[in-house]
Enzyme design. Sequence first.
Site, short mmCIF file in Angstrom:
data_model
loop_
_atom_site.label_atom_id
_atom_site.label_comp_id
_atom_site.label_asym_id
_atom_site.label_seq_id
_atom_site.Cartn_x
_atom_site.Cartn_y
_atom_site.Cartn_z
N ASP A 253 -17.08 -40.99 -40.62
CA ASP A 253 -17.98 -40.81 -41.75
C ASP A 253 -18.47 -42.20 -42.12
O ASP A 253 -17.70 -43.03 -42.59
CB ASP A 253 -17.23 -40.16 -42.92
N LYS B 291 -27.36 -43.55 -49.27
CA LYS B 291 -26.80 -44.83 -49.63
C LYS B 291 -27.52 -45.96 -48.87
O LYS B 291 -28.18 -46.79 -49.49
CB LYS B 291 -25.30 -44.84 -49.36
N TRP C 74 -12.80 -39.24 -49.74
CA TRP C 74 -13.64 -38.55 -48.75
C TRP C 74 -12.84 -38.20 -47.50
O TRP C 74 -13.03 -37.12 -46.93
CB TRP C 74 -14.88 -39.38 -48.43
#
Lengths: 362, 362
Positions: A173, A197, A104
Amino acid sequence: MKADRIYNFNAGPAALPLPVLEEIQESFLNFAGAGMSVTEISHRSKWFDDVINDAVARVKRILKLDDRFHVLFLQGGASMQFCMVPMNLLGAGDSADYVNTGTWSTKAIKEAKIQGKSINMVASTEDRNFSCIPQAISFSADAVYAHITSNNTIKGTHWAHFPETGGVPIVSDMSSDIFSRSLDIEKFGLIYAGAQKNMGPAGVCLVIIRDDLLARTPGDIPTMLRYTTYAEKNSMYNTPPCFAIYTVQLVLKWLEETIGGLDKMAELNRKKAGLLYDYMDQSGFYRGTAEKESRSLMNVTFRLPSEDLEKTFVAEAIKNGLGGLKGHRSVGGCRASIYNPTPLAAVEALVDFMKAFERKHG
Amino acid sequence: MKADRIYNFNAGPAALPLPVLEEIQESFLNFAGAGMSVTEISHRSKWFDDVINDAVARVKRILKLDDRFHVLFLQGGASMQFCMVPMNLLGAGDSADYVNTGTWSTKAIKEAKIQGKSINMVASTEDRNFSCIPQAISFSADAVYAHITSNNTIKGTHWAHFPETGGVPIVSDMSSDIFSRSLDIEKFGLIYAGAQKNMGPAGVCLVIIRDDLLARTPGDIPTMLRYTTYAEKNSMYNTPPCFAIYTVQLVLKWLEETIGGLDKMAELNRKKAGLLYDYMDQSGFYRGTAEKESRSLMNVTFRLPSEDLEKTFVAEAIKNGLGGLKGHRSVGGCRASIYNPTPLAAVEALVDFMKAFERKHG
């Protein structure tokens, strides 16, 4: 575990608290006495104002945000933030630092470069297969921000301590560990997190942005890509993803009122992860893939002695009501994602299953 | 009407078919035997593949799309498409035609201009307060596309016939009338539609794009803003808005299997709108705001003799179980949005109420 439900270790979309799902179900045809489903009410109604305002207030309370911080709900997931962060924060002559800790982070770096922005990759653990978080990083004194990925879902690592940047605001993030532990908010200028999540269903991305970074937003980029558009209209310049925001609101209510707040949540998360890592460390059969000091409390990644055994493990687990244990398709192996909503009982059931599996196949 | 539910005339988010809401509710804790909620399943699972593939197949079947057309699900609403359309389709030296028929067209034009794209506003009905659709437009032979808003929710107008553009592909915002009537798809190069009016909850935007326009997508814009990113990955480059797509799938299934397809849907929509307009035209108390030949079949906008009466009308309507009848905040008055999911019985109840209100106050 409710009779026909499994324990869900999916990496995202992931488990949600059962009381939240039950509340959504119960009121689904008639939300708050409106005579309409929550999916049918106007985003300009009192009903939805109450939802989004409560969600914002809870985010601020849970993370102890002062008035410099704006809480926004956007669409497009964290992937959209990979492009919006540099688009909004980096003007001509500006540059930012990025730390590469996996898939990511790599994508975040790519999206800054696509736009021709000036960025410095100040550290990377790619040479160690992203199995750890880098130490002793030299950040650039003139960087507008320092970008990190606080938790890496695929390799199962996290930043146990957030880095000292010499005053450069961290942009993180936090898709996979938001609300899982307390933060020293003074270090952060912008936090973004896809909801699917730790806090809700897919379809909404939380963005927390500090005044001084918000002020950098240029006026000449498309309206929907500007943070100010969301900050000025309480995230309702256009129709927001109402159902996803509503679910986030209920999850945060559950975190505060049922779990008892962020400290209690963090304690429970340490306990859940501890159960799994402690067992794995003494087993010799299961092998954690992340280096110990960088181990994620959210995504526990591990291997078995062979790929065949891993396949059998995943298949037998689901027969025992334990789902989502396959590792990410890019790395293989096994992974138990144990985000906030995953109950301790689920982790206990998993450890029991792992013990039985080891006895049978070890 | 179910005991504790109202008839919902909201402009969006709007009413959904009751059988769809009931199916969502019933399976909300255990989707398709997964032992998980639809909000908890992985987007990489067989379960979700079945959902999105069925949704795509239904869009293609309902609109009779051939293989040149790609069906995509994006986030950010139609407002994000206002910027993505010119960003993807207009390169250096290219230009496009835009027709201005109200608030949403105006915003689409603004977002093209913000990016410095070359566009021609070839027609506008602003001088007639957007109360009608322009006729006899000269489109530019070299335009890459001709942008229109097929239905204007605020002013209550629609394109009864789509324009002849001399072969220039039409790009249409169909947020408020997608799937409400059949289309001559040969005229269209790209259609986009926020879901929250005719096909689902807020949080997903349908984009239908033809091969030749998809081929124009540049490689050097951010990944999440490129149509090819979605076309190449069946809208799952990153986590899509699963719940919203699932609801769209159920609404399209309802349209095909319960209503009986698009022709039946269109017939029902004409009947619903006809009931309202016919009554208004003979009443003298209610006054439609759109010119007759441009009247929307989805948003019936009208005034009463005074603003005070309008307030009383909206307030008494809700007491009678009829909600969402207030006009858009920018124009005032009253509006009954009667999208696909609004049953005939709702419109009949509204007309009955309007008659009684006229008898009392007329």
